[in-house]
Design a protein around this motif. Sequence first.
Motif, short mmCIF file in Angstrom:
data_model
loop_
_atom_site.label_atom_id
_atom_site.label_comp_id
_atom_site.label_asym_id
_atom_site.label_seq_id
_atom_site.Cartn_x
_atom_site.Cartn_y
_atom_site.Cartn_z
N ALA A 1 -9.91 -2.62 -8.90
CA ALA A 1 -10.19 -3.99 -9.34
C ALA A 1 -9.27 -4.38 -10.48
O ALA A 1 -9.71 -4.88 -11.50
N SER A 2 -7.95 -4.13 -10.29
CA SER A 2 -7.00 -4.43 -11.36
C SER A 2 -5.64 -4.68 -10.76
O SER A 2 -5.29 -4.12 -9.70
N GLY A 3 -4.87 -5.52 -11.45
CA GLY A 3 -3.51 -5.76 -11.01
C GLY A 3 -2.71 -4.48 -10.95
O GLY A 3 -2.80 -3.63 -11.83
N GLY A 4 -1.92 -4.32 -9.88
CA GLY A 4 -1.10 -3.13 -9.72
C GLY A 4 -1.80 -2.01 -9.01
O GLY A 4 -1.17 -1.02 -8.62
N LEU A 5 -3.11 -2.11 -8.82
CA LEU A 5 -3.87 -1.10 -8.08
C LEU A 5 -4.37 -1.75 -6.79
O LEU A 5 -5.32 -2.53 -6.79
N ASP A 6 -3.70 -1.46 -5.68
CA ASP A 6 -4.09 -2.08 -4.41
C ASP A 6 -4.92 -1.12 -3.59
O ASP A 6 -5.13 0.05 -3.94
N GLU A 7 -5.39 -1.59 -2.45
CA GLU A 7 -6.33 -0.80 -1.65
C GLU A 7 -5.70 0.43 -1.03
O GLU A 7 -6.40 1.31 -0.53
N ASP A 8 -4.38 0.53 -1.03
CA ASP A 8 -3.73 1.75 -0.52
C ASP A 8 -4.10 2.97 -1.35
O ASP A 8 -3.95 4.12 -0.89
N LEU A 9 -4.59 2.74 -2.60
CA LEU A 9 -5.00 3.87 -3.46
C LEU A 9 -6.37 4.42 -3.11
O LEU A 9 -6.74 5.50 -3.57
N LEU A 10 -7.15 3.67 -2.32
CA LEU A 10 -8.50 4.11 -2.00
C LEU A 10 -8.47 5.46 -1.29
O LEU A 10 -7.69 5.69 -0.36
N TRP A 11 -9.31 6.35 -1.76
CA TRP A 11 -9.49 7.74 -1.31
C TRP A 11 -8.36 8.66 -1.74
O TRP A 11 -8.30 9.81 -1.38
N ASP A 12 -7.45 8.18 -2.59
CA ASP A 12 -6.49 9.08 -3.21
C ASP A 12 -7.18 9.84 -4.34
O ASP A 12 -8.11 9.34 -4.98
N ASN A 13 -6.69 11.05 -4.60
CA ASN A 13 -7.21 11.86 -5.71
C ASN A 13 -6.61 11.34 -7.02
O ASN A 13 -5.40 11.42 -7.23
N VAL A 14 -7.46 10.79 -7.90
CA VAL A 14 -6.95 10.21 -9.14
C VAL A 14 -6.31 11.26 -10.04
O VAL A 14 -5.51 10.93 -10.92
N CYS A 15 -6.63 12.54 -9.81
CA CYS A 15 -6.05 13.61 -10.63
C CYS A 15 -4.71 14.09 -10.10
O CYS A 15 -4.02 14.86 -10.79
N ALA A 16 -4.34 13.67 -8.90
CA ALA A 16 -3.04 14.07 -8.35
C ALA A 16 -1.92 13.42 -9.15
O ALA A 16 -2.04 12.28 -9.61
N GLU A 17 -0.83 14.13 -9.32
CA GLU A 17 0.26 13.68 -10.18
C GLU A 17 0.80 12.32 -9.76
O GLU A 17 1.00 11.42 -10.60
N ALA A 18 1.03 12.14 -8.47
CA ALA A 18 1.61 10.87 -8.01
C ALA A 18 0.66 9.70 -8.28
O ALA A 18 1.10 8.62 -8.68
N THR A 19 -0.64 9.92 -8.09
CA THR A 19 -1.62 8.86 -8.33
C THR A 19 -1.70 8.55 -9.82
O THR A 19 -1.78 7.37 -10.22
N ARG A 20 -1.70 9.58 -10.66
CA ARG A 20 -1.74 9.36 -12.10
C ARG A 20 -0.58 8.50 -12.56
O ARG A 20 -0.74 7.56 -13.34
N LYS A 21 0.61 8.82 -12.06
CA LYS A 21 1.79 8.08 -12.47
C LYS A 21 1.72 6.63 -12.02
O LYS A 21 2.13 5.72 -12.75
N GLN A 22 1.16 6.39 -10.83
CA GLN A 22 1.04 5.03 -10.33
C GLN A 22 0.08 4.22 -11.19
O GLN A 22 0.33 3.05 -11.48
N ILE A 23 -1.03 4.85 -11.61
CA ILE A 23 -2.00 4.15 -12.45
C ILE A 23 -1.41 3.83 -13.82
O ILE A 23 -1.55 2.73 -14.34
#
Length: 777
Positions: A198-220
């Motif tokens: 629910a924020s700019g820059g975070l689209d639905e493609d992130l759903l079900w990604d592991n927030v602790c994974a390095e690539a996801t952390r960097k995107q956030i």
Amino acid sequence: MNRKLNVIGLISGGKDSFYSLLHCLANGHRILALANLYPPAPTAKNGEEDEEVDLNSFMYQTVGHNLIPMYEEILSLPLYRQEIRGTAVNQAKEYSTRHSDEISSTALGEVDDDETESMMTLLDRIKADHPEADAVCSGAILSTYQRTRIESVALRMHLVPLAYLWQYPELPTPVPRKEGLLEDMAAVGLDARIVKVASGGLDEDLLWDNVCAEATRKQIVKAMRRFGGSVLGEGGEFETVVIDGPADFFIGAIEVGAEQRKTVRGGGGEASLSFTGGTSRKRERQRADDMGWLEKLRIPNQLDKAFEDLLETLDLTKVSKPGSRLRPPIVQPSAMRYHWRDVYHICAGRWTTKISNLCASYVRDSTQGQMERINQILVSLLENELHSSTDDIVFSTILLRSMDDFQAVNQKYAELFDGRPNPPARATIACGNSLPPGVNVMVSVVLDTGPKVARQHLHVQSLSYWAPANIGPYSQATSVRVGTKDAAAVVYVAGQIPLVPSSMEIVTRSEESRSEHELATFQLQTTLALQHLWRIGKAMNVSWWVGAIAFVVAGKDDIQGKAHVTALAWTEIHAQERGSGLTGDLTRTDDTAFDVWNQQCVDGGSFMTGRENDVLPDFSCLSVVPKDEAATPNGHSVVPPFFAIEVAQLPRSSQIEWQGVGVSQAAVKFFETIWEHGNSITACSMVSDEKMFGFIGIRLSSTEDEMDNQIESTIFMLFKRCNVSKAAKGHRTLYTAHEMDMKRVEAQIIPCRSIWNVQGEELSAALVVEYERGTDR
């Protein structure tokens, strides 16, 4: 409180509640059961299958609640669930079941209708099955709204609230890391899937990604830097559900197939997952990377970098041997001149009023009886003379003859603030025989006479790594408005002793010989207690200290050395370059005091922004006024005034207690001057041209027989000098080791054994004045 607790874990399914449970285990506690609150089921329409409900609550995460029942199997812990009933009836930042002016009037109703009370019902059920439960753990990080509600319920249930992640982004990391708490969670193998964005820059493609994974952390991190918001999701930017973790805690994992997940799109780019099923799978064997997660769990360092450097400086400093004293320590003062014993003073200022020296020596049965009578006198004065109440008390000082009476006095004192979510900040010391005969307890209070809505409080009652919990009738700090022109505020900080926040035990050292150990322990205690003062100050947006007191317990031969240590600590921490460690980890990407309630619900008239002050001391708010050519300090060498006060005892057998007064969002004019009266050196701070604080050190060279009379006459001359105009109003605090006719001295009295200034010199007395300019409000 260094005991092992039996913990109920409040879980939402999110990453924070589970990571906090890991810290419970690391601190030696036992997890008894899990507790979860879920939304009421929606009403089915046209025979269609009900969909998962998201309440969008400040209090509860509800996305993914259909997966919660599987935690019972994958953690092998009993799970208790309760439907959320009611709504956010009390929408104030701090939660209380008591109807008070401190609580917003916008949504006050019956407390039983508030959604928070659903937690009470749930914990009551768990305690019925597990009567040994004595603590409850939450994942609160920066949300005062959430933390105060959990604390309210926990304490009413006689449970110790635990919040090991509180202010975690502000705490010093044991190892360098680029992505803060999310990286720490990854280090222990936490698998937390994003279930809502629910924020700019975070689209639905992130759903079900592991927030602790390095690539996801960097995107956030990248998205939050571009669009603003909380890297940790504290502002609702995203929400998570944990499906796996360290193998000796998680004996299994949750699996959800793609066909069991449905994307639900909302307005403004919001998207979440709805679940139609899922399975819990027990692990057949431990994964190699799960071994030793306790060693990988990152527990914050005890000291910030600036205070580590300070302790090193103190350790390397040789303490001078005791020199000559102005007078021997007080053993038993004469009763003849203590006619003030039951005489109180009321000093009414424009912004604050002070009631000083309340005591009841004529009550002979017990110290608790004296405190009960003081309560009666105080309430009568407030109601009948000042047309006020105990809700207006913002700071209090309790003087005891003996710390053995602390619990009994504290119990009676608490009755003054029964049910109040934010009792006043407080300092408590024992003066021993420096108190007059028959006086076992004496109380002084400061009242804020302005609008209650302008006050801010800090009352953290959860055990954490941040600063000592205040479980009891006092807050860490209270902030009150000064003037009407701007948002300037004065912050009264409670006395801070060197408790380890996570255990609430006094810190100590075990190395060196006995004599060296005692000094080393005092240096560590001085440093840790001062850090507590600093962290609380930063949380209250303090930019400058107008002054501080270090109450010190010492033997007859080591007070000079201890006074030197405290003075050095105070000067050194101010001498550090701006931003050289006082702001924590400057490379972190964690949030700093990002409280979503503050961002969306804070009253427009509040002077607090919801973010901590990053620089303390902040020299940019300071202007130095050269009132005297002989005392014109350089801007960056200015040190706020300080006194070390020797007393008989402190709480928990501590050797030191720091107490300070700071200012927030205020311009400060600072000057020092030498007055002829008693060779006194005065350091003054004028806050926003509205309020002046003066710290006056009095050093006389009289003989012992002449000292008492000369101090008395000097003080009266200083009183006259301080009354700079008829429009000035305020109050005074006198620290003295000498007998005086206190009927004549209209001031709060702190009888003590000795007094020392920032230069390490022993003083005859010290006077703190607080004057307010202008006409009545």
